[in-house]
Design a protein around this motif. Structure first.
Motif, PDB file in Angstrom:
ATOM      1  N   LYS A 113      69.685  48.401  36.136  1.00 14.22           N
ATOM      2  CA  LYS A 113      68.423  48.697  36.170  1.00 14.22           C
ATOM      3  C   LYS A 113      68.197  49.582  35.033  1.00 14.22           C
ATOM      4  O   LYS A 113      67.259  51.158  35.386  1.00 14.22           O
ATOM      5  CB  LYS A 113      68.929  50.028  36.819  1.00 14.22           C
ATOM      6  CG  LYS A 113      69.203  49.004  38.540  1.00 14.22           C
ATOM      7  CD  LYS A 113      68.579  49.680  39.948  1.00 14.22           C
ATOM      8  CE  LYS A 113      69.651  49.092  41.081  1.00 14.22           C
ATOM      9  NZ  LYS A 113      70.360  47.225  40.489  1.00 14.22           N
TER      10      LYS A 113
ATOM     11  N   SER B 172      65.542  36.144  36.311  1.00 19.51           N
ATOM     12  CA  SER B 172      66.000  37.122  36.336  1.00 19.51           C
ATOM     13  C   SER B 172      64.830  38.444  36.522  1.00 19.51           C
ATOM     14  O   SER B 172      65.058  39.763  37.518  1.00 19.51           O
ATOM     15  CB  SER B 172      67.022  37.600  35.427  1.00 19.51           C
ATOM     16  OG  SER B 172      67.765  38.814  36.085  1.00 19.51           O
TER      17      SER B 172
ATOM     18  N   LYS C 205      63.001  37.457  39.819  1.00 14.83           N
ATOM     19  CA  LYS C 205      63.871  38.133  40.644  1.00 14.83           C
ATOM     20  C   LYS C 205      63.555  39.874  41.285  1.00 14.83           C
ATOM     21  O   LYS C 205      63.371  40.133  42.352  1.00 14.83           O
ATOM     22  CB  LYS C 205      65.501  38.024  40.950  1.00 14.83           C
ATOM     23  CG  LYS C 205      66.563  38.418  41.997  1.00 14.83           C
ATOM     24  CD  LYS C 205      67.545  38.498  41.558  1.00 14.83           C
ATOM     25  CE  LYS C 205      68.242  38.825  41.444  1.00 14.83           C
ATOM     26  NZ  LYS C 205      69.657  39.001  40.733  1.00 14.83           N
ATOM     27  N   TRP C 206      63.732  39.951  39.672  1.00 17.57           N
ATOM     28  CA  TRP C 206      63.061  41.233  39.630  1.00 17.57           C
ATOM     29  C   TRP C 206      61.971  42.468  40.183  1.00 17.57           C
ATOM     30  O   TRP C 206      61.280  43.492  39.655  1.00 17.57           O
ATOM     31  CB  TRP C 206      64.087  42.627  38.919  1.00 17.57           C
ATOM     32  CG  TRP C 206      65.420  42.033  38.919  1.00 17.57           C
ATOM     33  CD1 TRP C 206      66.405  41.282  37.507  1.00 17.57           C
ATOM     34  CD2 TRP C 206      66.396  43.329  39.313  1.00 17.57           C
ATOM     35  NE1 TRP C 206      68.155  42.143  38.271  1.00 17.57           N
ATOM     36  CE2 TRP C 206      67.391  42.563  39.310  1.00 17.57           C
ATOM     37  CE3 TRP C 206      66.041  44.803  40.301  1.00 17.57           C
ATOM     38  CZ2 TRP C 206      68.596  43.803  39.468  1.00 17.57           C
ATOM     39  CZ3 TRP C 206      67.082  45.364  40.267  1.00 17.57           C
ATOM     40  CH2 TRP C 206      68.752  45.278  40.372  1.00 17.57           C
TER      41      TRP C 206
ATOM     42  N   LEU D  96      68.540  44.611  33.228  1.00 18.54           N
ATOM     43  CA  LEU D  96      68.226  44.028  34.173  1.00 18.54           C
ATOM     44  C   LEU D  96      68.728  44.335  35.179  1.00 18.54           C
ATOM     45  O   LEU D  96      69.063  45.582  36.547  1.00 18.54           O
ATOM     46  CB  LEU D  96      67.624  42.581  34.359  1.00 18.54           C
ATOM     47  CG  LEU D  96      66.527  42.595  33.789  1.00 18.54           C
ATOM     48  CD1 LEU D  96      65.998  41.182  34.137  1.00 18.54           C
ATOM     49  CD2 LEU D  96      65.269  42.852  34.767  1.00 18.54           C
TER      50      LEU D  96
END
Length: 121
Positions: free
Chosen positions: A119, A25, A28-29, A116
């Motif tokens: 946000k 994750s 990915k971010w 995540l």
């Protein structure tokens, strides 16, 4: 979103582990990720180290270690001087929160995956 260099402690190559999901994750971010675990391996292109390496510019340390194993990392984590340490579910440790606070490091009891997704990371 600002790239927050993150150290995952308790990293695992086991897809059922939350640390594995967190590394995927974070990548990915688009956060820079470094990781320490019991066994060497690789997750989402991130090499898992087995030693306490003196990484630099760590913004966040996210913990996936139970209380007994955290003690071995107290001085190491404080020495890295991250802005914050995220205590994921099952890693809560009031003794360590105090030590971090004394050293000007924020202790955040939260789930990296949720932060995540919403946000708030």
């Amino acid at each position: 979103m600002k790239n927050k260099k993150t150290l995952v402690i308790g990293a695992s190559t086991n897809p059922a582990r939350y640390s594995f999901m967190a590394i995927n994750s974070l990548v990915k971010w688009e956060h820079s990720v470094v990781a320490i675990g019991q066994k060497e391996g690789e997750v989402a292109g991130v090499k898992i180290q087995t030693k306490q390496i003196p990484f630099t510019n760590i913004d966040t340390v996210t913990l996936y270690l139970n209380l007994q194993h955290q003690k071995d990392y107290y001085n190491y984590i404080v020495g890295l001087q991250p802005k914050r340490v995220v205590f994921n579910p099952g890693t809560e440790n009031p003794e360590f929160y105090q030590l971090l606070k004394l050293n000007g490091i924020e202790a955040e009891v939260a789930c990296t995956l949720v932060l995540l997704q919403t946000k708030q990371y």
